[in-house]
Design a protein around this motif. Structure first.
Motif, short mmCIF file in Angstrom:
data_model
loop_
_atom_site.label_atom_id
_atom_site.label_comp_id
_atom_site.label_asym_id
_atom_site.label_seq_id
_atom_site.Cartn_x
_atom_site.Cartn_y
_atom_site.Cartn_z
N VAL A 192 39.44 37.95 52.02
CA VAL A 192 39.72 38.35 50.64
C VAL A 192 38.93 39.59 50.27
O VAL A 192 37.92 39.92 50.89
N ILE A 193 39.41 40.26 49.25
CA ILE A 193 38.74 41.45 48.73
C ILE A 193 38.17 41.10 47.35
O ILE A 193 38.93 40.86 46.42
N PRO A 194 36.84 41.05 47.23
CA PRO A 194 36.26 40.76 45.92
C PRO A 194 36.22 42.03 45.06
O PRO A 194 36.05 43.13 45.57
N TYR A 195 36.40 41.84 43.76
CA TYR A 195 36.26 42.95 42.82
C TYR A 195 35.59 42.43 41.55
O TYR A 195 35.68 41.25 41.23
N ILE A 196 34.93 43.32 40.84
CA ILE A 196 34.15 42.95 39.66
C ILE A 196 35.09 42.65 38.50
O ILE A 196 36.02 43.41 38.23
N SER A 197 34.85 41.55 37.81
CA SER A 197 35.66 41.16 36.65
C SER A 197 35.56 42.22 35.56
O SER A 197 34.52 42.87 35.40
N GLU A 198 36.63 42.35 34.80
CA GLU A 198 36.72 43.41 33.79
C GLU A 198 35.70 43.27 32.65
O GLU A 198 35.35 44.26 32.02
N HIS A 199 35.19 42.08 32.39
CA HIS A 199 34.23 41.89 31.30
C HIS A 199 32.77 42.08 31.75
O HIS A 199 31.86 41.98 30.94
N VAL A 200 32.57 42.39 33.02
CA VAL A 200 31.22 42.52 33.56
C VAL A 200 30.88 43.99 33.77
O VAL A 200 31.71 44.76 34.25
#
Length: 115
Positions: A12-20
């Motif tokens: 999987v490719i992790p990405y930073i949540s939009e609220h962080v």
């Protein structure tokens, strides 16, 4: 109900949540996120004199992992890039995947699958 498809975490490719958001303090990072996501709750339930955001300070290893989460690299690529940082210690891949899983559980990151 459709059964969830099992996916290998390394794929999987992790990405930073939009609220962080990320704040830098020297070489270390701090994760900042709102106390409440709801605008009404932000306006009326944040204690006076307190920040509307909560902050989580990351240590050296956490910062190294966090800095590589860019929405382009898979978890496997991140662990390969951090091999030298962790001095190829025994079970370093387990430490990284556990940390990434914890970031996901806390809502700091999200996953997307490789297409």
């Amino acid at each position: 109900m459709k059964e969830k498809e099992k996916v290998n975490l390394f794929d999987v490719i992790p990405y930073i949540s939009e609220h962080v958001t990320t704040e830098k303090e020297g070489d270390l990072s701090t994760i900042a996120f709102p106390r409440f996501r709801n605008k009404f709750m932000q306006k009326y339930f944040v204690p006076k004199g307190k920040s509307a955001k909560l902050h989580v300070k990351l240590e050296e290893h956490g910062t190294a992992v966090w800095n590589l989460i860019d929405g382009k690299r898979t978890v496997m690529e991140i662990t390969e890039l951090l091999a030298d940082h962790f001095d190829h210690e025994e079970n370093y891949q387990y430490r990284i995947t556990t940390y990434i899983s914890q970031l996901y559980s806390n809502g700091f990151i999200k996953y997307k699958t490789v297409q």
